[in-house]
Each structure stands twice: as C-alpha cells, then as structure tokens.
Write a protein that holds these residues in place. Structure first.
Motif, PDB file in Angstrom:
ATOM      1  N   ALA A  33       0.841  -1.210   0.000  1.00 43.76           N
ATOM      2  CA  ALA A  33       0.000   0.000   0.000  1.00 43.76           C
ATOM      3  C   ALA A  33       0.869   1.250   0.000  1.00 43.76           C
ATOM      4  CB  ALA A  33      -0.939  -0.012   1.198  1.00 43.76           C
ATOM      5  N   LEU A  36       2.565   1.750  -3.414  1.00 47.01           N
ATOM      6  CA  LEU A  36       1.673   2.181  -4.488  1.00 47.01           C
ATOM      7  C   LEU A  36       1.107   3.584  -4.299  1.00 47.01           C
ATOM      8  CD1 LEU A  36      -0.249  -1.169  -5.013  1.00 47.01           C
ATOM      9  CD2 LEU A  36       1.547  -0.196  -6.463  1.00 47.01           C
ATOM     10  N   ASP A  37       1.104   4.084  -3.061  1.00 43.83           N
ATOM     11  CA  ASP A  37       0.478   5.386  -2.783  1.00 43.83           C
ATOM     12  C   ASP A  37       1.390   6.237  -1.915  1.00 43.83           C
ATOM     13  OD1 ASP A  37      -1.130   7.547  -2.175  1.00 43.83           O
ATOM     14  OD2 ASP A  37      -2.612   6.380  -1.050  1.00 43.83           O
ATOM     15  N   GLU A  38       1.996   7.250  -2.503  1.00 44.00           N
ATOM     16  CA  GLU A  38       2.921   8.100  -1.744  1.00 44.00           C
ATOM     17  C   GLU A  38       2.222   8.905  -0.651  1.00 44.00           C
ATOM     18  OE1 GLU A  38       3.578  12.256  -4.036  1.00 44.00           O
ATOM     19  OE2 GLU A  38       4.460  10.524  -5.009  1.00 44.00           O
ATOM     20  N   ASN A  39       0.899   8.945  -0.673  1.00 47.23           N
ATOM     21  CA  ASN A  39       0.145   9.640   0.372  1.00 47.23           C
ATOM     22  C   ASN A  39      -0.292   8.712   1.505  1.00 47.23           C
ATOM     23  OD1 ASN A  39       0.196  12.296  -0.742  1.00 47.23           O
ATOM     24  ND2 ASN A  39      -1.220  11.564  -2.296  1.00 47.23           N
ATOM     25  N   HIS A  40       0.027   7.432   1.386  1.00 50.30           N
ATOM     26  CA  HIS A  40      -0.268   6.472   2.439  1.00 50.30           C
ATOM     27  C   HIS A  40       0.510   6.909   3.700  1.00 50.30           C
ATOM     28  CE1 HIS A  40      -0.048   2.693   4.686  1.00 50.30           C
ATOM     29  NE2 HIS A  40      -1.118   2.321   3.994  1.00 50.30           N
ATOM     30  N   ARG A  62      11.666  10.559  -1.263  1.00 52.48           N
ATOM     31  CA  ARG A  62      10.621   9.738  -1.880  1.00 52.48           C
ATOM     32  C   ARG A  62      11.247   8.633  -2.733  1.00 52.48           C
ATOM     33  NH1 ARG A  62       7.950  13.253  -5.298  1.00 52.48           N
ATOM     34  NH2 ARG A  62       6.820  14.104  -3.540  1.00 52.48           N
TER      35      ARG A  62
END
Length: 80
Positions: A33, A36-40, A62
């Motif tokens: 998760a 796949l999602d840098e805002n996780h 990042r």
C-alpha cells in the motif's frame, strides 16, 4: 572532500538501510500500500524519517523510500 554525487550515493545507501530496518516486521500488504500510494501514512512517515536521518530533500527521500520498499517486496516474493 566528497562530491555531491558521493554524498547522494551515501544518502541513498543509508536511507535505504533505514527504511529496510523500519519495515522489517510490517505486513507485506502494508508495504505494498505504501509502495503504491505516496500519500499512504506509512509512505509519509518513511519519507519523513529519511529526510531527517540523511538530510535528503523531499523528492530524493521519496525516491529512496520507493527503492527500498521495492527491494523489500521483491525479497519477500523471492522467499515464497
């Protein structure tokens, strides 16, 4: 005197090692998760840890986090 290239390499090495150590006992689904999602939340926390530990900029942090997560996920797949 170190060049900016060697400093960047050192940041990537140390930052990657930090991320690998921090996620060692986390569930694979959580790592996927975050990958796949840098805002996780996990991705954000790892990025913050890398920024603080190796004095990397946000974009470089990042990149370090994604590379380390990719390495851990690949190792886990290979173990199956």
């Amino acid at each position: 005197m170190r060049t900016s290239s060697s400093i960047r390499q050192l940041q990537e090495q140390l930052g990657g090692e930090l991320v690998i150590e921090l996620v060692r006992d986390l569930p694979t689904a959580e790592l996927q998760a975050a990958f796949l999602d840098e805002n996780h939340p996990l991705a954000k926390d790892l990025r913050t840890a890398v920024i603080a530990a190796v004095d990397a900029g946000r974009n470089h942090a990042r990149q370090i986090v994604v590379t380390a997560l990719e390495k851990v996920l690949q190792e886990r797949l290979d173990e199956r």
